[in-house]
Design a protein around this motif. Sequence first.
Motif, short mmCIF file in Angstrom:
data_model
loop_
_atom_site.label_atom_id
_atom_site.label_comp_id
_atom_site.label_asym_id
_atom_site.label_seq_id
_atom_site.Cartn_x
_atom_site.Cartn_y
_atom_site.Cartn_z
N UNK A 260 71.23 21.06 -17.59
CA UNK A 260 72.67 21.00 -17.82
C UNK A 260 73.38 21.57 -16.59
N UNK A 261 74.05 20.71 -15.86
CA UNK A 261 74.76 21.11 -14.65
C UNK A 261 76.25 20.91 -14.86
N UNK A 262 77.03 21.82 -14.36
CA UNK A 262 78.48 21.79 -14.57
C UNK A 262 79.08 20.49 -14.05
N UNK A 263 79.81 19.80 -14.91
CA UNK A 263 80.56 18.58 -14.58
C UNK A 263 79.67 17.39 -14.25
N UNK A 264 78.37 17.46 -14.53
CA UNK A 264 77.47 16.35 -14.24
C UNK A 264 77.12 15.64 -15.54
N UNK A 265 77.46 14.35 -15.64
CA UNK A 265 77.13 13.57 -16.83
C UNK A 265 75.61 13.41 -16.94
N UNK A 266 75.10 13.53 -18.16
CA UNK A 266 73.65 13.48 -18.36
C UNK A 266 73.06 12.10 -18.06
N UNK A 267 73.88 11.05 -18.12
CA UNK A 267 73.32 9.72 -17.83
C UNK A 267 72.81 9.64 -16.40
N UNK A 268 73.41 10.43 -15.49
CA UNK A 268 72.92 10.45 -14.11
C UNK A 268 71.51 11.02 -14.04
N UNK A 269 71.23 12.01 -14.88
CA UNK A 269 69.90 12.59 -14.87
C UNK A 269 68.88 11.69 -15.57
N UNK A 270 69.31 10.98 -16.61
CA UNK A 270 68.41 10.03 -17.24
C UNK A 270 68.08 8.89 -16.27
N UNK A 271 69.07 8.44 -15.51
CA UNK A 271 68.81 7.42 -14.49
C UNK A 271 67.91 7.95 -13.39
N UNK A 272 68.03 9.24 -13.07
CA UNK A 272 67.16 9.86 -12.08
C UNK A 272 65.69 9.67 -12.44
N UNK A 273 65.39 9.77 -13.73
CA UNK A 273 64.00 9.63 -14.17
C UNK A 273 63.49 8.22 -13.87
N UNK A 274 64.34 7.22 -14.05
CA UNK A 274 63.97 5.84 -13.71
C UNK A 274 63.62 5.76 -12.21
N UNK A 275 64.47 6.36 -11.39
CA UNK A 275 64.24 6.32 -9.94
C UNK A 275 62.97 7.06 -9.54
N UNK A 276 62.73 8.20 -10.18
CA UNK A 276 61.52 8.96 -9.87
C UNK A 276 60.27 8.16 -10.21
N UNK A 277 60.28 7.47 -11.32
CA UNK A 277 59.10 6.70 -11.72
C UNK A 277 58.80 5.59 -10.73
N UNK A 278 59.85 4.97 -10.20
CA UNK A 278 59.63 3.89 -9.21
C UNK A 278 59.06 4.47 -7.92
N UNK A 279 59.67 5.56 -7.43
CA UNK A 279 59.21 6.15 -6.18
C UNK A 279 57.79 6.70 -6.29
N UNK A 280 57.47 7.26 -7.44
CA UNK A 280 56.15 7.86 -7.62
C UNK A 280 55.02 6.85 -7.48
N UNK A 281 55.28 5.61 -7.83
CA UNK A 281 54.23 4.58 -7.71
C UNK A 281 53.77 4.41 -6.27
N UNK A 282 54.66 4.69 -5.31
CA UNK A 282 54.32 4.54 -3.90
C UNK A 282 53.63 5.78 -3.33
N UNK A 283 53.72 6.90 -4.06
CA UNK A 283 53.18 8.16 -3.55
C UNK A 283 51.95 8.64 -4.31
#
Length: 276
Positions: free
Chosen positions: A56-79
Motif C-alpha cells: 500500500x503506497x500513498x496515492x498509488x492505485x492498486x491496479x498499477x501493482x497488479x499490472x506490475x505482476x503481469x510485467x514481472x512474469x513476462x520479464x522473468x521468462x527471459x531471466x
Amino acid sequence: MKPIKRSKLRIKLGTAYYRSRRYVEWYFGGTRFAQKQSSTVLPYKVASHKTPLLRKLKDVDMWLQHNKIINLKIAMKRLNGIIIQPGETFSYWKLIGNPNRRKGYVEGMVLFYGGFKPGIGGGLCQLSNLLYWITLHTPLQITERHRHSYDVFPDSGRSQPFGSGATCAYNYLDLRITNPTDRPYQLTLQITDEFLIGSWNSVVPQELTYEVYEKEHRITQEHWGGHMRHNLLYRRVWNQQEELIDDQYITENHALMMYQPFLKSENEVNEQQEQA
C-alpha cells in the motif's frame, strides 16, 4: 543536487541518444554476455531473497501493482535459469529486451522525476532491486548499477538499508553482473501469490558469508529548500570459520526526498493514539 526540469523534447532526444550508444556497445563491444538458459537448476543455493508483490503506497492505485505482476512474469521468462559462466556478464536489458505492448507488457507504475505515472512495462525495478540485493551476497561482481535519484516513499517495514536497490530504464540504465570466479552461477526466479523470489545457485556450496549494512546515514536540508538523503553501503565478509576477513565499500547513495523528513510510520502513529 537541485533537480533539473527538462523539456519533453530534451528527454526524448536524450533517451534516443543514450539508447543508440547502448546498442552500439552491445553489438560492437567486446563484452561476453551471458545467454544460456537451463531448466536444470544448479545444486547449491548461494543467496536468495523475496520481496512482497503488493504494497500500500500513498496515492498509488492498486491496479498499477497488479499490472506490475503481469510485467514481472513476462520479464522473468527471459531471466529465469540464466547461467553466467566464468568471464561472462549478465545484462538485465540485453536479456529482457524492450518491454513494449507487442510483447504483452501493460501499464504499471513508473517513477518519473520524483513522482510516478503509468507506463508500459512499469514495475520492473522490483526485479532489478531484487537482483542487485542477492548479488551483493555472492562473489559475483556488479559492474553497472544506477541508484535511484529520488526517495519517493517513506520507509514502511524496510528490512534493507536505504539505497540497496538498482533503478532501471531501457536500455541505458542497465544492471550488469560479471562472473570473476572459476565456476558458473545460475539465476532462478519465481512468483507466488505474495512474493517475488530470486536466488543465485552454483555447483559448490557458498564459501563466504556476506552482510550488507550502511554507514553515515543522514538527511540534509539543501540551500534551495529540499531535503536529501545520503548513506554509504558496505558489506562484511566472513569465512567458513566465522572469522571476519574483509569489510568492503560497495557504493554511496544520494537521493532527493519527495516527502517530509522524519514522518512517523503508521505503526508509530497507532501506538501514540493507543497511549493517549
